[in-house]
Structure formats: C-alpha cells, structure tokens
Design a protein around this motif. Structure first.
Motif, PDB file in Angstrom:
ATOM      1  N   ASP A   1       5.317   2.940   9.637  1.00 20.43           N
ATOM      2  CA  ASP A   1       4.898   4.002   8.732  1.00 20.43           C
ATOM      3  C   ASP A   1       5.832   4.829   7.841  1.00 20.43           C
ATOM      4  O   ASP A   1       6.667   5.625   8.027  1.00 20.43           O
ATOM      5  CB  ASP A   1       3.858   5.308   9.447  1.00 20.43           C
ATOM      6  CG  ASP A   1       3.708   6.091   8.806  1.00 20.43           C
ATOM      7  OD1 ASP A   1       3.609   6.500   7.842  1.00 20.43           O
ATOM      8  OD2 ASP A   1       3.280   7.173   9.513  1.00 20.43           O
ATOM      9  N   ARG A   2       5.323   4.675   6.537  1.00 23.21           N
ATOM     10  CA  ARG A   2       6.077   5.319   5.348  1.00 23.21           C
ATOM     11  C   ARG A   2       6.150   7.294   5.024  1.00 23.21           C
ATOM     12  O   ARG A   2       7.180   7.917   4.749  1.00 23.21           O
ATOM     13  CB  ARG A   2       5.933   4.786   3.412  1.00 23.21           C
ATOM     14  CG  ARG A   2       5.803   3.782   3.741  1.00 23.21           C
ATOM     15  CD  ARG A   2       6.011   3.642   1.847  1.00 23.21           C
ATOM     16  NE  ARG A   2       6.560   3.885   0.956  1.00 23.21           N
ATOM     17  CZ  ARG A   2       7.148   4.528   0.061  1.00 23.21           C
ATOM     18  NH1 ARG A   2       5.412   4.184  -0.629  1.00 23.21           N
ATOM     19  NH2 ARG A   2       7.515   4.781  -0.712  1.00 23.21           N
TER      20      ARG A   2
ATOM     21  N   ASN B   1      -6.855   5.731   9.004  1.00 21.34           N
ATOM     22  CA  ASN B   1      -5.375   5.780   7.883  1.00 21.34           C
ATOM     23  C   ASN B   1      -5.523   7.374   7.764  1.00 21.34           C
ATOM     24  O   ASN B   1      -4.544   7.807   7.699  1.00 21.34           O
ATOM     25  CB  ASN B   1      -5.802   5.096   6.407  1.00 21.34           C
ATOM     26  CG  ASN B   1      -5.630   3.340   6.763  1.00 21.34           C
ATOM     27  OD1 ASN B   1      -5.439   3.782   7.660  1.00 21.34           O
ATOM     28  ND2 ASN B   1      -5.114   2.959   5.689  1.00 21.34           N
ATOM     29  N   GLU B   2      -7.107   7.693   8.047  1.00 19.79           N
ATOM     30  CA  GLU B   2      -7.037   9.413   7.609  1.00 19.79           C
ATOM     31  C   GLU B   2      -6.033  10.162   7.910  1.00 19.79           C
ATOM     32  O   GLU B   2      -5.530  10.895   8.461  1.00 19.79           O
ATOM     33  CB  GLU B   2      -8.705  10.257   6.801  1.00 19.79           C
ATOM     34  CG  GLU B   2      -8.138  10.635   6.335  1.00 19.79           C
ATOM     35  CD  GLU B   2      -9.882  11.710   6.737  1.00 19.79           C
ATOM     36  OE1 GLU B   2     -10.609  11.206   6.317  1.00 19.79           O
ATOM     37  OE2 GLU B   2      -9.968  12.602   6.783  1.00 19.79           O
ATOM     38  N   CYS B   3      -6.293   9.876  10.070  1.00 21.15           N
ATOM     39  CA  CYS B   3      -6.162  10.376  11.055  1.00 21.15           C
ATOM     40  C   CYS B   3      -5.078  10.178  11.054  1.00 21.15           C
ATOM     41  O   CYS B   3      -3.695  11.155  11.576  1.00 21.15           O
ATOM     42  CB  CYS B   3      -6.871  10.143  12.446  1.00 21.15           C
ATOM     43  SG  CYS B   3      -8.228  10.109  12.705  1.00 21.15           S
ATOM     44  N   ARG B   4      -4.010   8.974  10.923  1.00 20.49           N
ATOM     45  CA  ARG B   4      -2.900   8.488  10.808  1.00 20.49           C
ATOM     46  C   ARG B   4      -2.155   8.964   9.616  1.00 20.49           C
ATOM     47  O   ARG B   4      -0.515   9.824   9.826  1.00 20.49           O
ATOM     48  CB  ARG B   4      -2.782   6.422  10.461  1.00 20.49           C
ATOM     49  CG  ARG B   4      -1.546   6.298  11.328  1.00 20.49           C
ATOM     50  CD  ARG B   4      -1.060   4.825  11.003  1.00 20.49           C
ATOM     51  NE  ARG B   4      -2.208   3.963  12.251  1.00 20.49           N
ATOM     52  CZ  ARG B   4      -1.640   3.628  12.626  1.00 20.49           C
ATOM     53  NH1 ARG B   4      -0.286   4.083  13.245  1.00 20.49           N
ATOM     54  NH2 ARG B   4      -2.445   3.659  14.080  1.00 20.49           N
ATOM     55  N   PHE B   5      -2.429   8.397   8.426  1.00 27.00           N
ATOM     56  CA  PHE B   5      -0.996   9.232   7.631  1.00 27.00           C
ATOM     57  C   PHE B   5      -1.716  10.630   6.675  1.00 27.00           C
ATOM     58  O   PHE B   5      -0.740  11.816   6.339  1.00 27.00           O
ATOM     59  CB  PHE B   5      -1.400   8.722   6.144  1.00 27.00           C
ATOM     60  CG  PHE B   5      -1.458   6.669   6.424  1.00 27.00           C
ATOM     61  CD1 PHE B   5      -0.483   6.794   7.778  1.00 27.00           C
ATOM     62  CD2 PHE B   5      -2.023   6.065   6.587  1.00 27.00           C
ATOM     63  CE1 PHE B   5       0.730   5.602   7.574  1.00 27.00           C
ATOM     64  CE2 PHE B   5      -2.105   4.483   7.086  1.00 27.00           C
ATOM     65  CZ  PHE B   5      -0.536   4.643   7.678  1.00 27.00           C
TER      66      PHE B   5
ATOM     67  N   GLY C   1       0.660  -0.932  -0.068  1.00 26.59           N
ATOM     68  CA  GLY C   1      -0.078   0.244  -0.331  1.00 26.59           C
ATOM     69  C   GLY C   1       0.692   0.748  -0.273  1.00 26.59           C
ATOM     70  O   GLY C   1       1.744   1.852   0.406  1.00 26.59           O
ATOM     71  N   GLU C   2      -0.077   2.130   0.082  1.00 26.58           N
ATOM     72  CA  GLU C   2       1.002   4.178  -0.101  1.00 26.58           C
ATOM     73  C   GLU C   2       1.586   3.662   0.732  1.00 26.58           C
ATOM     74  O   GLU C   2       2.833   4.551   0.667  1.00 26.58           O
ATOM     75  CB  GLU C   2      -0.462   4.650  -0.617  1.00 26.58           C
ATOM     76  CG  GLU C   2      -0.328   5.479  -1.637  1.00 26.58           C
ATOM     77  CD  GLU C   2      -1.273   6.717  -1.591  1.00 26.58           C
ATOM     78  OE1 GLU C   2      -0.950   7.850  -1.927  1.00 26.58           O
ATOM     79  OE2 GLU C   2      -2.491   6.334  -1.674  1.00 26.58           O
TER      80      GLU C   2
ATOM     81  N   ILE D   1       0.445 -11.369  -5.184  1.00 24.53           N
ATOM     82  CA  ILE D   1       1.304 -10.262  -6.371  1.00 24.53           C
ATOM     83  C   ILE D   1       0.981  -8.767  -5.605  1.00 24.53           C
ATOM     84  O   ILE D   1       0.398  -8.680  -5.011  1.00 24.53           O
ATOM     85  CB  ILE D   1       0.282 -10.538  -7.573  1.00 24.53           C
ATOM     86  CG1 ILE D   1      -1.470 -10.870  -6.755  1.00 24.53           C
ATOM     87  CG2 ILE D   1       0.539 -12.114  -8.327  1.00 24.53           C
ATOM     88  CD1 ILE D   1      -2.107 -10.796  -8.053  1.00 24.53           C
ATOM     89  N   GLU D   2       1.520  -7.829  -6.387  1.00 24.17           N
ATOM     90  CA  GLU D   2       1.386  -6.908  -5.859  1.00 24.17           C
ATOM     91  C   GLU D   2       0.405  -6.721  -5.490  1.00 24.17           C
ATOM     92  O   GLU D   2      -0.980  -5.964  -7.026  1.00 24.17           O
ATOM     93  CB  GLU D   2       2.115  -5.594  -7.659  1.00 24.17           C
ATOM     94  CG  GLU D   2       3.697  -4.776  -6.510  1.00 24.17           C
ATOM     95  CD  GLU D   2       3.713  -4.031  -7.569  1.00 24.17           C
ATOM     96  OE1 GLU D   2       3.156  -2.746  -7.799  1.00 24.17           O
ATOM     97  OE2 GLU D   2       4.909  -4.936  -7.730  1.00 24.17           O
ATOM     98  N   LYS D   3      -0.236  -6.228  -4.083  1.00 30.39           N
ATOM     99  CA  LYS D   3      -2.303  -5.457  -4.359  1.00 30.39           C
ATOM    100  C   LYS D   3      -1.968  -4.417  -3.181  1.00 30.39           C
ATOM    101  O   LYS D   3      -0.553  -4.767  -2.604  1.00 30.39           O
ATOM    102  CB  LYS D   3      -2.744  -6.400  -3.626  1.00 30.39           C
ATOM    103  CG  LYS D   3      -2.912  -7.695  -4.940  1.00 30.39           C
ATOM    104  CD  LYS D   3      -4.425  -8.188  -4.851  1.00 30.39           C
ATOM    105  CE  LYS D   3      -4.767  -9.229  -6.208  1.00 30.39           C
ATOM    106  NZ  LYS D   3      -5.562 -10.061  -5.304  1.00 30.39           N
ATOM    107  N   ALA D   4      -2.438  -2.827  -3.720  1.00 31.77           N
ATOM    108  CA  ALA D   4      -2.188  -2.927  -2.405  1.00 31.77           C
ATOM    109  C   ALA D   4      -3.573  -3.083  -1.284  1.00 31.77           C
ATOM    110  O   ALA D   4      -4.059  -2.742  -1.179  1.00 31.77           O
ATOM    111  CB  ALA D   4      -3.230  -1.208  -2.893  1.00 31.77           C
ATOM    112  N   VAL D   5      -2.810  -2.120   0.148  1.00 29.24           N
ATOM    113  CA  VAL D   5      -3.376  -2.553   1.528  1.00 29.24           C
ATOM    114  C   VAL D   5      -3.992  -1.161   1.206  1.00 29.24           C
ATOM    115  O   VAL D   5      -3.407  -0.366   1.617  1.00 29.24           O
ATOM    116  CB  VAL D   5      -2.446  -2.770   2.148  1.00 29.24           C
ATOM    117  CG1 VAL D   5      -3.560  -3.362   3.910  1.00 29.24           C
ATOM    118  CG2 VAL D   5      -1.855  -4.165   2.159  1.00 29.24           C
TER     119      VAL D   5
END
Ligand SMILES: Cc1cc2nc3c(=O)[nH]c(=O)nc-3n(C[C@H](O)[C@H](O)[C@H](O)COP(=O)(O)O)c2cc1C
Ligand code: SF4
Ligand code: SF4
Ligand code: FES
Ligand code: FES
Lengths: 447, 322, 178
Positions: free
Chosen positions: B215-216, B277-281, B148-149, B192-196
């Motif tokens: 956390d990227r 995820n919104e709060c986190r990233f 994932g991103e 296989i490449e899949k976004a989480v």
C-alpha cells in the motif's frame, strides 16, 4: 522390411491430393465405419487392437475412448494433438506434410466413433506451412462429401478445423493444449477432472496424438485381429520412429514394433549405423524426456537379452538400466559427443518451456540449468553433482503436470550412467568446454 | 458425509470438501500451509505446492496409498481417506524443498520490506526452511513498478500465487494486470503502463501472501508490529465498511480488511468482506471511523509480540524503537 | 479502454479481406468462444503489421475479439513465436536443441553471428535485413542443422547454404521493393 500400415503409399506422387489418396485405398475406413459399423463398434475395434497412444505416454487409445462421458445435450470433442515439440520427434510432421488425408480420414472415423460433431487439430505454430497443407486437404474432403453435413448419406455431421499454437512445448500436454485452444496461456490444468469428463469448453473431450488417430485407419480397414498380429504381444502394430542425432541415415521410419534395436541402428533398411563410421556412445530412444542409455545398454538389456523396439523391451530394467519408447524420438550420440553439454542443453530446454505455474518446476528447472551450465563451463564443483541429483528428486512428482518429471528424468539418468564424465568436467575445468571426455576413456563402458 | 483421518485425528465432513478445508475444521498444527489457495477466490490453489500432503490410504473402497504427494487445497477427501501432514517425513522433506524453491530467487530484503512481520513466506521459511542456502546463482531481478496510484509492485518478492489476478478477475470488471511471459521469467505486470484504479483493486494488497504488493499510502511508515490494529467500521455505500485500522498513537497509518487466522478476508453470512479503495486509501482519519475495539491477530507471532492488546501499547512500541 | 476510432487512427486496421479471414477463424469456434481465435489472429496481425506485435496491434486484436487488452498481452508474451519488438526484415530462427546440436547447430549459429556482424543472439544486422534468434526443437531433428524464416524451414544447413540463403532473401527483398 516389415509391414507398412501408415506410410505404405507415401512415395506415390500426388498422394497429398484427395484423388490420388482415394485411388490408393483412401477413405475406405470412413465408408466402412459409417456404413457398416455403429460408433460403439468402432470404439470396440480400437479397444481390441490394443493400440497404445503414440504421443508419448502410451495410454491405450480404446480405453481412453471408453472413458469419454456422454451427458445428454452436451457436445463432445475430439482434439488431435499435433503440437509435436518433444526434442528428437518429427514423425507427426512427416505424416501430415506428406499424407494430410490420412490424418483427416482418421479424424473422421474417430470423431464418428466418439460422437463428436466438431473436431480440431491443434498444430504447433511453427508448422504453419503444414496447417496450410491440412486446410487445403480439408477443403477437398468437404468438396467430396467426407466432411460437413450428412457424410456419405449416413446422417452423421462433422466439421473439422485446424488451429495453430504460438510456440510452446507445454501445449503438447493435453490440458495445456486445451487451454491454448481456448485462447489462453498454456498453463496445464489440475487433474482431475480429466478431459474425458471436462475438456474443451468444459465438455467431454478426447485428445489423441496424430499418429494414434492415423493408426485408427488401418485398424478399421484390416480389423483388430489382423492388427494384433503385427508387433509383439504387448506392443501391437507399427510405430513411426524419428531417427536423428549422429546416424548415417536419419529420418522417419515405420517399424513393426519388436524390431531389434541393433537391426534398427545398423540395418541397411534402416539407419545404417553411426555417421562417419564412428561408434555409438549413448542413445535416447523415446524423445528428450526419457532416460539416456549408455552404449552397453542399447542393444542388450542389463540381463544380456536382446533389446527390441517395443514398449516393454525399451523399458526393461526400469529407470536403473532401461528407458522408454516414449514418442519414438530416437537420438543417437557418437563417441565424440559430450553428455554434460547435452544434459545442460536439455535442462535449458525444459526451463525455457516450463509454463512457470508451479514452484518446483519453475524454480527447479531454472536452477538445474544454471548448475549444469556452470559444470559444462568448467565452473562446477563436486557438490554440484549431488545438488543436481537432489533438485531433480524434489521436482519429480511434486508438480502439476509431467513436465517437471520430464525435466528431472534426463538429468537423473545422465548422472546415473555418466557420473565420471560430470566429475571429469569438475576436475578438468580448462578442458571442460572445448574438450570432450569421449567414449573410449570411459571406464564404466565395455564395448 | 465422509470420514477422513488427518494426522491421526478423525473428522466427518461433507462430500466434496478438500483436504485443506477438512484440516482447517480440525485446526491447529494439522492445517497445511497455503501460499496460493484462498477460499474466497474460486480457482486459486494448486500452484505453490506448499500444501502437499501424503495420502496413506485413498479411501475405504481403495485403501492403497497414493504414490505421489497431493496438494491438499485441491484434492477432495474420500470416505476412509488417511492423510498425513506433519506426521509424514516425506511431507516435511518435500515441503522444505518447496520452501527452498520459493526462496532461491527471493531477495530476502525483509529488513526493508513492509510485509515483514505479517509475511506468509517469512513464517514458512521460519517453520520449514533451512538455515543457509545452496543457491549460488544470480537471483532474478525486476524493477519495482507502480500499478495504479496506490499500489506498489515489487516483482522480486512475488511468489506467483496468482491470487491478485483472481481478485482482479472476480472483484473488478476490467482486469488490467496479469501474468506475463512464462517459466521463471513469469512476471505480474500491466505490460504497458496502465493504472489499476478499480474500486476494489486494493484488496490485491491484502491477498498477496508476501510483500510484492504493498500500500503506497502506508509504505515505510512503520514496522507493522509497532502498530495497533483496531476493528473499525464506517458508513460506506460501496463496501461493508468493516475494516481493521492500524494506529500509531492517534495517527492512522493504514486500513486493511479483517482477516481470519489463515490470513483470509473474513466471511460474514457467506460474503467475504472486501473493502473498497476509498475506505482503504482515503479515510485515514479517526473521525471517519467508529472504533469497535482491539483486533486480535493470532497468525503471525511477531505482530502479537507487540502486545498491543494490553493497555498503552504505544509506550511499549516507542521503547522498542529506541 | 481505447476506442475503436482511436485504434484505427493509431494502427491501420485489417483490410476487408483480412477482416473476413479473421471472421472466418472466429466462426470455427462455438458462439461466445471467439477468444479461441486469438493465436491465429495474432499470427495474421504480426504478418500484416510489420512483423511484430506492438501494444497498439495487440489492443486492436483485443477489440476484434472483444476481450481485455491484458488477455492479449498475457497470451502474446507466453508464446515464443511472437516478436514483441521490431525485428529485421527477415528473422532467422536457428534450432539450438540437443539433436540439432549433435549435428553442428552451435557452429551454424556462430557462423551466422559473424556473418551478420552481430555480437549477440537477438540482434539485427546493421543493414536492418536479418535478425538472428534461436529456437527450441522445431521438428526437423533428422534434417539438422536447420532454421526457420517466416513460414519456411531451411534444413541440412552448411556455411555455404547459409550464404546462399542470405543472398536469396536479399534479392527477394529488393525485387519486392522495386
Ligand atoms: C510436457 C508434455 C509435452 C507433451 N507433448 C506432446 C506432443 O507434442 N504431442 C503429443 O501427441 N503428446 C504430447 N504429450 C502427451 C499428451 O499429454 C497426451 O498424453 C497425448 O496427446 C495423448 O495422445 P495419445 O494417447 O494418442 O498418445 C505431452 C505431454 C507432456 C507432459
Ligand atoms: S510442471 Fe512445469 S510446466 Fe507443468 S504446470 Fe508446473 S510449471 Fe507448468
Ligand atoms: S503479486 Fe502477490 S498476490 Fe500477486 S501473484 Fe505475486 S505473490 Fe501472488
Ligand atoms: S496452497 Fe495448495 S498448492 Fe498452493
Ligand atoms: S532439435 Fe532441432 S529441430 Fe529438433
């Protein structure tokens, strides 16, 4: 040659078909059980026979059956463990391939005893050709009214299916098997709860080895009293032995428990000695997981008594000088075999087959494999031998399922009995791989 | 209620309580370390084997000792059970062995790992590990991947606790990553490449006991002990909006869940306060949060060394950098 | 999630006959336990779709069983029988475990390797005909050395038998494809 309870008719042409099998006394136990016995009476008969589980652990089958929970309105399952993957073991395959109806008959009688209306045979995926044999036989049994609704007019219903695995030794462990049967990775479950309380789909389940289920047939036919007369006091009945390695006549044999090991290895009716006139160097009597025995502890125990093929005699002396009957995978090593290479081979097997769930087994088995490979390749040092002993102590008992122990025991036993051979590999690096320490130069062995 | 004694301390707990949770009620040194068990994630536990304890007596009814060490996270207490944790030499020895097993293939790349300072394995290695290694073999390696991103997976550091798989199972409706292969080749991956990209997938980072999931959006920005953690909250429609924001001066470097002293997400009124995820990233901006005050972290000594709870933590931190 | 249409575009779906077989397997298990069918369906899919499990094949199996693709990947990678990459027309899986080693499996493996002109286990001969793999104990320990090819076991191997076996498979392939 002793009595044959399972393989008596194995050489009859066409015995894999319903009609021939039936003409040779087949499906009598189903008639007897369904028509004249209550399920509880069948359980009691099996309990009385003192049949020990033939899958390796030797747990009394009747006792296991008596633990099965019976909550109202919840289905119960009988699952046959036909995963047979313990190196050195090929008896279940022999039985299923040649006598598919014997297993099916055992499944019907046992399922009736346990009150299961759906039962499964979980068979290792590599035995797909046997799955096809079994399904053909199951179709015949349905057609003849021995499976399906209202079997023999008794009001008892049973559906029986065969499900293949996909290549994983660990799925022979009963809870991993159940996970696999549910379509998941074969990760063993934590116990408790035991399958008898929460097994397949969370329902009470009994898991039994192919041979244990097949043995129910003669037990019901001849009665527990008669069955008890065969074998020894602590090991009743007959046992299938998969004889392999460097034997003159390897194969599957049905023995009465209590036959002497010497007779089994050298007797004309049995393995006829070591192949090519060589001497025996070591023996693994119960599948790759059980301790290896050096030459002087094979036919005699440490106290000099005759060693017999029975649960109690093979384990005489504990792990110090004995082994186990296990699954009956009887692997003989001739004088030219290298114990280090074999120990490494088995360590690699267990590392390859570890499910990887718990850290001591996942990491420890792979570590042992690497160290043993180095020793075998002449790259080891003396420290490594103690390191191995220490690693297997740290795996043993600390894992989720017994695969960790099964991986640790063979290494521990090999070092216990053949330490000089390991040391020789360290001190003779240039000879270690191609050369062989051999039997006759082994100081600790008196022949 | 049943009575259990752990390291000579007696406590009464409800029937069905695990040894681990009974020990946590006592607190302190009596609590066995847990690398895979996570209370808010049913089904976790039993795998890492760091929480092994000795059972000196099974129960009043059957006071025999148990032959094997048992995992405290998944073993229920019995009335009259006597448990030995740090008072058992056998436990200390075998736990040390488990730590060794967990470390043999670990890259020991703490100097470049974002988890350093708040890593359970680092803490455990410090308290139970031996100096030096007996492992002379090659370590297994995997390439780091993005799942994932916003999430980086360093499989080399993973200890296969399966917590992140449980997070995905329990907090998201479509799990796309899992455990692949088996034995020592087991790997956490998407195959296989899949976004989480599920709303709650970021919580995987917080449950990961090591630096395998990071956390990227905050990677490599700063060592955690130079940051200043603050309790903060925001209006959020997806989650509780209660989080810890990690400040470097006026800059917000990262956002995490609020964790208790066992490193687990705080549970309020029976509900674990996972964050979305919104709060986190995506809310790395002070104006989006109400700061409630400094966050006390008493778990990892190295973070507390930053003395962030004292006034002007920034001054200390910069001094440390120089 | 990939739609069924997309799946079918990528991968020829099972024939009606195979789909019925799959339905039959699913029916062996209680309602809602269709995941239990996975291993057997993967075996069928592998046989139908070129001898290996591509991600598309696995996604297709996931859609048939109404589960997430990752659940299929997790299972397919756990069990060693499934090929996750394309192989030669025939895969020879030689047992390399202890009892077979005692009766010479190492030599047989070496022999096949040389014969196929490959340098490593896992490789395929240049003509794309044979892939050599090793397997752990296949339950034929008394009849070793042995190998499995497809569903068949070949036992008591010697170099001569291996030669004959290769010829047999080669001619089988050419008759089937002419
Ligand atoms: C690693 C491992 C592998 C096993 N493999 C088998 C097997 O292949 N076949 C089998 O019958 N039992 C196997 N067992 C034993 C089973 O867990 C179980 O005890 C057995 O199926 C019970 O049947 P029984 O009581 O009739 O022997 C294995 C156990 C372990 C720990
Ligand atoms: S002991 Fe090995 S095989 Fe058994 S659960 Fe643990 S890792 Fe898996
Ligand atoms: S990535 Fe982290 S949370 Fe996931 S299994 Fe590995 S160590 Fe556990
Ligand atoms: S915390 Fe108990 S086994 Fe991991
Ligand atoms: S060891 Fe090769 S088949 Fe058993």
């Amino acid at each position: 040659m002793g009595r044959k309870l399972l393989l008596e008719h194995i050489d009859v042409p066409g015995i894999e078909t319903f009609d021939v099998y039936r003409n040779h006394g087949g499906y009598k136990s189903v008639e007897k059980a369904l028509k004249t016995m209550s399920p509880q009476e069948v359980v009691e008969e099996v309990q009385k026979s003192a049949l020990k589980g033939r899958g390796g652990a030797g747990f009394p089958t009747g006792m296991k059956w008596s633990f099965l929970a019976k909550p109202e309105g919840v289905p119960r399952y009988l699952v046959c463990n036909a995963d047979e993957s313990e190196p050195g073991t090929f008896k279940d395959r022999y039985l299923m391939e040649k006598l598919p109806h014997l297993l099916i008959e055992g499944m019907i009688t046992s399922s009736y005893a346990l009150g299961a209306n759906t039962s499964y045979i979980y068979i290792r995926g590599e035995y797909y050709f046997i799955l096809e044999i079994l399904e053909k036989a199951i179709d015949e049994a349905y057609a003849k009214g021995f499976l399906g609704k209202n079997i023999l007019g008794s009001g008892y219903d049973l559906d029986l299916y065969v499900a293949p695995g996909g290549g994983a030794y660990i799925c022979g462990e009963e809870t991993a098997l159940l996970e696999s049967l549910e379509g998941k990775r074969g990760n063993p479950r934590m116990k408790p709860p035991f399958p008898a309380i929460k097994g397949l789909y969370g329902c009470p389940t009994v898991v039994n080895n192919v041979e244990s289920i097949a043995a129910v047939v003669p037990i019901i036919n001849i009665g527990a009293d008669e069955y008890l007369k065969i074998g020894t006091e602590k090991s009743s009945g007959t046992k299938l032995i998969s004889a392999c390695g460097n034997l003159a006549r390897p194969g599957v044999y049905e023995i009465e428990l209590g036959l002497s090991v010497e007779e089994f290895i050298y007797g004309d009716d049995w393995c006829r000695g070591i192949a090519n006139g060589k001497k025996i160097k070591a023996l693994i009597p119960g599948g790759s997981s059980v301790p290896i025995l050096p030459a002087h502890l094979i036919t005699k125990t440490a106290t000099g008594e005759t060693r017999y093929m029975s649960y109690e005699s093979l384990s005489d002396g504990g792990f110090a000088s004995g082994s186990m009957l296990g699954s009956g995978g009887f692997i003989a090593f001739d004088e030219d075999q290298c114990i280090v290479r074999n120990t490494w081979n088995f360590a690699r097997f267990y590392s390859h087959e570890s499910c990887g769930q718990c850290s001591p087994c996942r990491e420890g088995t792979a570590w042992m494999e690497k160290v043993l490979r180095r020793i075998e390749n002449g790259e080891g040092n003396m420290r490594d031998i103690d390191l191995l002993a220490d690693i297997n102590k740290k795996i043993e008992g600390n894992t989720i399922c017994p695969l960790g122990d099964a991986a640790a025991w063979p290494v521990a036993a090999a070092i216990r009995h053949f330490r000089e051979e390991f040391e020789w590999h360290v001190t003779h690096p240039q000879d270690a791989l191609k050369g062989n320490y051999g039997l006759l130069s082994m100081p600790s062995i008196t022949l | 209620m049943v009575k259990v004694t752990i390291d000579d301390i007696e406590i009464e707990v409800e029937e069905g309580t695990t040894i681990m949770n009974a020990a946590r009620m006592i607190g302190g040194d009596v609590v066995p370390p847990a690398m895979c068990y996570y209370s808010s994630l049913p089904g976790t536990g039993g795998k890492c084997r760091t929480c092994l304890v000795e059972i000196a007596a099974g129960s009043t009814k059957d006071p025999r000792p148990m032959p094997k060490l048992m995992v405290s996270c998944s073993t229920q207490v019995q009335d009259g059970m006597i448990v030995k944790n740090r008072t058992s030499e056998k436990v200390i020895e075998n736990r040390g062995a488990v730590v060794e097993f967990l470390l043999i293939n670990h890259p020991l790349d703490c100097p470049v790992c974002d988890q350093a300072g708040e890593c359970d394995l680092q803490d455990l290695g410090f308290s139970h590990g031996k100096a030096g290694t007996r492992y002379e073999e090659e370590r297994r390696t995997f390439d780091p991947i993005d799942i994932g991103e916003n999430i980086k997976l360093h499989m080399n550091r993973c200890i296969l606790c399966y917590r992140c798989v449980h997070v995905a199972n329990q907090l998201t409706d479509q799990r796309v990553h899992g455990a692949l292969h088996r034995g020592d080749h087991t790997e956490i991956s998407t195959y296989i490449e899949k976004a989480v990209d599920n709303d709650f997938s970021g919580n995987m980072i917080d449950v990961c006991p090591v630096g395998a999931l990071t956390d990227r959006t905050s990677r490599f920005k700063s060592r955690v002990w130079f940051l200043n953690p603050m309790n903060a909250s925001c209006e959020c429609t997806k989650c509780s909006g209660k989080a810890v924001v990690w400040m470097f001066g006026k800059q917000m470097y990262r956002v995490t869940t609020r964790q208790d002293k066992y490193g687990e997400v705080e549970v309020v009124d029976g509900k674990p306060e996972w964050i979305c995820n919104e709060c986190r990233f995506d809310k790395k901006d002070l104006s989006k949060w109400t700061i409630e005050g400094p966050r006390h972290i008493d778990r990892h000594s190295v973070i507390s060394q930053g003395h962030y709870e004292k006034p002007n933590p920034l001054k200390n931190a910069t001094k440390n950098i120089e | 999630m990939i739609s069924t249409q997309e799946l079918q575009a990528k991968r020829p779906p099972f024939s009606t006959e195979k789909l019925e077989e799959v339905q039959g397997v699913i029916k062996q298990f209680p309602e809602g336990r269709q995941k239990s069918a996975i291993l057997r369906v993967l075996h069928i899919a592998e046989e139908e779709f070129g001898g290996w499990l591509s991600p598309e094949t696995m996604d297709y199996v996931a859609s048939l069983l109404n589960i997430q693709p990752i659940e299929v990947y997790e299972v397919a990678t756990f069990y060693t029988m499934f090929n996750l990459e394309p192989t030669g027309k025939f895969v020879f899986e030689v047992c390399r475990t202890g009892p077979c080693m005692l009766v010479g499996s190492d030599d047989i493996i070496e022999y096949i390797k040389n014969k196929l002109g490959i340098s490593k286990i896992g490789e395929t001969s240049a003509d794309g005909m044979f892939t050599l793999k090793t397997a752990e104990c296949l339950g034929a320990c008394g009849y070793g050395p042995m190998l499995q090819c497809g569903k068949k076991y070949h036992e008591y191997l010697t170099p001569e038998k291996v030669d004959a076996l290769m010829d047999e498979y080669r001619s089988k392939y050419s008759t089937e494809n002419n």
